[in-house]
Scaffold this motif. Structure first.
Motif, mmCIF file in Angstrom:
data_model
loop_
_atom_site.group_PDB
_atom_site.id
_atom_site.type_symbol
_atom_site.label_atom_id
_atom_site.label_comp_id
_atom_site.label_asym_id
_atom_site.label_seq_id
_atom_site.Cartn_x
_atom_site.Cartn_y
_atom_site.Cartn_z
ATOM 1 N N ARG A 48 0.806 -1.223 0.000
ATOM 2 C CA ARG A 48 0.000 0.000 0.000
ATOM 3 C C ARG A 48 0.839 1.273 0.000
ATOM 4 N N ALA A 98 0.135 2.117 -4.347
ATOM 5 C CA ALA A 98 -0.955 2.541 -3.472
ATOM 6 C C ALA A 98 -2.253 2.697 -4.264
ATOM 7 N N ALA A 139 -3.503 -0.787 -4.978
ATOM 8 C CA ALA A 139 -4.074 -1.389 -3.772
ATOM 9 C C ALA A 139 -5.476 -0.859 -3.493
#
Length: 343
Positions: free
Chosen positions: A137, A261, A264
């Motif tokens: 992340r 990120a 994710a």
């Protein structure tokens, strides 16, 4: 063919070429082992023959940018989205809908992303050292889970993840230090866990204040090989592979935090994992510190069928403590998905 034999294979798609080791019967349930930084399919040499002999189709690929798989010249080629796509294509090539996925380090991030983005391709997920909802992340999430009692903000703004920020600031310098003495780099990195490091800042937390890897010296120190982790033949295999490929691909894993990120954030099921999950935490991994920090807390909230076990090991768990890793993994598979055992 003996089930203990390991074969060398290559799968090619329009996107990528993936080299992989395989052991066990082709009809067996796939169990795919995904390596991390700076490793190779070779990192799973202790697991492949064991799980192949148990009747699984045990697979360990070289990720893109590593070993005998495709190499790319841009950082964005090593984003998690691309690597996950490679792994799904690999599973397709095996003619199977689902696999048991096992990962370590950045390979754990790949497996977590497979479980969260492609749960329909995942019988179960097991990972070593890096818990869910952390590294994959992005760096900001990691920094938010730092133990600030051990890493005060004023001294360690990125905590135990200082080395990851160093890649973003000085990528060529970081990579150059590893390439200056490749065999020395692996001898310095591949060390067994040391209980004496408890409650002390991790060595990699000093990377930015030292001005680079290896104390800022620009090359790895001349230390003896740690036979508890790698043999002389193993060392030669790692060194010769990275002398050919360079460290660009493996180090580029750290250059995609923002893209990772975003990827994710596209996880299905609001990021919750419903399949059986096993996490093996290392007692003496002071960088991926799951013992004295809240690093595992997001995982505990998001995994609905979670087992956590601790192994008295450093970061290179599958190589340092293979008997324990194989036993814990085998016991968990037998208990949670017995229908997959032996194909």
């Amino acid at each position: 063919m003996s089930l203990f034999q390991i074969t060398e294979n290559t799968f090619r798609s329009a996107r990528n070429s993936t080299f992989y080791f395989a052991s066990g019967p082709s009809r067996g349930t796939p169990i795919i082992f995904v390596h991390g930084w700076p490793e190779l399919a070779l990192s799973w040499r202790h697991q492949l023959p064991v799980f192949g002999a148990l009747g699984f189709r045990a697979i360990a690929p070289d990720l893109r940018g590593h070993g005998r798989s495709s190499l790319y010249s841009t950082h964005d080629a090593y984003a998690q989205r691309e690597i996950v796509a490679d792994m799904i294509e690999l599973l397709d090539s095996l003619g199977k809908e689902k696999a048991i996925w096992v990962g370590h380090d950045w390979g754990a991030s790949v497996v977590w992303n497979i479980a969260s983005h492609h749960p329909d391709r995942c019988l179960a997920a097991a990972n070593l050292c890096v818990p869910y909802a952390t590294l994959e992340r992005g760096l900001d999430v990691l920094v938010g889970l730092v133990n600030r009692d051990l890493y005060p903000q004023s001294e360690y703004p990125f905590g135990n993840w200082e080395y990851q920020r160093f890649y973003e600031e000085h990528f060529a310098k970081a990579t150059g230090a590893m390439e200056a003495n490749v065999a020395g780099t692996f001898k310095a990195l591949f060390r067994a866990g040391n209980p004496d490091g408890k409650c002390k800042p991790a060595p990699l937390s000093q990377t930015r204040r030292d001005g680079g890897w290896f104390g800022g010296k620009g090359t790895a120190p001349n230390v003896p090989r740690d036979e508890r982790v790698i043999t002389e033949n193993d060392l030669h295999a790692y060194a010769s592979a990275y002398e050919r490929t360079s460290f660009f691909g493996t180090d580029s894993l750290y250059m995609n935090h923002a893209a990772n990120a975003r990827y994710a954030s596209e996880a299905l099921n609001d990021g919750y994992l419903d399949m059986p999950v096993l996490f093996l935490e290392a007692a003496y991994d002071y960088t991926c510190d799951c013992v004295n920090s809240p690093l595992t807390e997001p995982m505990k909230k998001l995994c609905r069928d979670l087992a956590i076990e601790r192994i008295e090991s450093g970061h290179w768990m599958a190589q340092e403590k293979p008997v324990e890793v194989n036993a814990r993994l085998g016991q968990w598979l037998g208990a949670r998905i017995p229908q997959a055992w032996g194909g």
